[in-house]
Design a protein around this motif. Structure first.
Motif, short mmCIF file in Angstrom:
data_model
loop_
_atom_site.label_atom_id
_atom_site.label_comp_id
_atom_site.label_asym_id
_atom_site.label_seq_id
_atom_site.Cartn_x
_atom_site.Cartn_y
_atom_site.Cartn_z
N SER A 42 0.80 -1.44 -0.02
CA SER A 42 -0.04 -0.17 -0.20
C SER A 42 0.85 1.23 -0.01
CB SER A 42 -0.97 0.24 1.17
OG SER A 42 -0.16 0.15 2.38
N GLU A 73 -9.13 -3.39 12.15
CA GLU A 73 -8.97 -5.09 11.81
C GLU A 73 -7.83 -5.58 12.65
OE1 GLU A 73 -8.48 -2.61 9.26
OE2 GLU A 73 -10.24 -2.57 8.37
N TYR A 77 -1.15 -0.36 10.41
CA TYR A 77 -1.13 -0.14 9.35
C TYR A 77 -0.06 1.14 9.15
CZ TYR A 77 -5.48 -2.10 7.41
OH TYR A 77 -6.56 -2.82 6.86
N ILE A 129 -16.85 10.24 2.53
CA ILE A 129 -16.11 9.23 3.36
C ILE A 129 -16.97 9.33 4.96
CG2 ILE A 129 -14.10 8.54 4.51
CD1 ILE A 129 -12.81 9.84 1.93
N ARG A 148 -2.19 4.36 -4.18
CA ARG A 148 -3.55 4.78 -4.08
C ARG A 148 -4.70 3.90 -4.71
NH1 ARG A 148 -2.82 10.32 -3.00
NH2 ARG A 148 -1.34 10.46 -1.17
N SER A 151 -4.62 0.54 -1.70
CA SER A 151 -4.45 0.92 -0.44
C SER A 151 -5.70 1.07 0.26
CB SER A 151 -3.61 2.30 -0.47
OG SER A 151 -3.46 2.54 1.02
N LYS A 152 -5.74 0.18 1.42
CA LYS A 152 -6.86 0.23 2.51
C LYS A 152 -6.60 1.47 3.42
CE LYS A 152 -10.33 -2.33 4.79
NZ LYS A 152 -10.34 -3.77 5.31
N ASP A 153 -7.28 2.67 3.30
CA ASP A 153 -6.82 3.75 4.13
C ASP A 153 -8.09 4.33 4.57
OD1 ASP A 153 -7.54 5.10 1.69
OD2 ASP A 153 -5.27 5.07 1.10
N SER A 154 -7.71 5.87 4.85
CA SER A 154 -8.98 6.53 5.54
C SER A 154 -10.36 6.79 4.44
CB SER A 154 -8.54 7.97 5.60
OG SER A 154 -7.78 7.96 7.03
N ARG A 155 -9.95 6.41 3.18
CA ARG A 155 -11.06 6.19 2.16
C ARG A 155 -11.97 5.22 2.44
NH1 ARG A 155 -7.70 6.34 -2.97
NH2 ARG A 155 -6.35 5.06 -1.70
N HIS A 156 -11.58 4.22 3.14
CA HIS A 156 -12.12 2.81 3.41
C HIS A 156 -12.44 2.55 5.05
CE1 HIS A 156 -9.55 2.29 -0.01
NE2 HIS A 156 -10.81 1.90 -0.67
N ILE A 157 -11.55 3.17 5.74
CA ILE A 157 -11.73 2.95 7.37
C ILE A 157 -12.06 4.06 8.07
CG2 ILE A 157 -10.13 0.87 7.28
CD1 ILE A 157 -8.14 2.68 8.44
#
Length: 183
Positions: A42, A73, A77, A129, A148, A151-157
């Motif tokens: 990521s 999770e 990260y 978001i 980008r 990457s599992k980031d603030s857009r997802h979490i």
């Protein structure tokens, strides 16, 4: 008899020295610095899977710092701080906007140069978001991986509570042929 007492004293001195050394090492690791291993892609091309880094647990956060944090999770990260408290974050046409102002991200240039089509970062606003907030609240940050598209980031979490951040990192110490400071 005198020799035995001397041996006991010497043994006790060695035990004390070892206990003090372990206590200092534990203090440094728990409160100041700790090693981590990058797990995943990521943060490519800035960081690679398997890079070993030092996490600095002291000091504040700045925009674009690379941080390690406890993710929802139950995993740690490693991502880059994009938005700070009070910021409105938006991406449009592969351009980062903070509070309506375009912000350069030079660390992404090597990755963007490799693209053959499309944008590296898809369009979004902070409200996409976190619909209930207009700006990042106090005590939180918005983070993204440099890779980008993957990457599992603030857009997802969602935004990250600063209490979950272990520390900042920018020193790769392994593999030895790639020791460097990353920005």
């Amino acid at each position: 008899m005198e020799k035995t007492q001397k041996e006991k004293n010497e043994l006790w001195e060695w035990i004390k020295a070892l206990l003090i050394a372990f206590a200092i090492a534990a203090f440094i690791r728990y409160f100041l610095f700790t090693p981590i291993v990058v797990d995943g892609d990521s943060m490519m091309p800035t960081l690679e899977d398997g890079d070993r880094m030092i996490v600095n647990k002291i000091g504040g956060l700045d925009r674009f710092d690379i941080v390690v944090f406890h993710a929802p999770e139950e995993k740690d990260y490693i991502k880059r701080v994009i938005g700070l408290p009070g910021d409105h974050v938006e991406y449009k046409d592969d351009q980062l906007y903070i509070n309506g102002e375009p912000i350069a991200e030079p660390y992404l240039d090597p990755y963007k140069a490799q693209l053959t089509e499309g944008n590296l970062t898809g369009d979004f606003t902070l409200q996409d978001i976190e619909p209930k907030i207009d700006v990042i609240p106090e005590g939180h940050v918005f983070v993204m991986g440099d890779n980008r598209r993957f990457s599992k980031d603030s857009r997802h979490i969602g935004i990250v509570n600063q209490d979950e951040i272990i520390g900042r990192t920018n020193i790769i110490f392994w593999p030895i042929n790639e020791i460097k400071i990353v920005k």
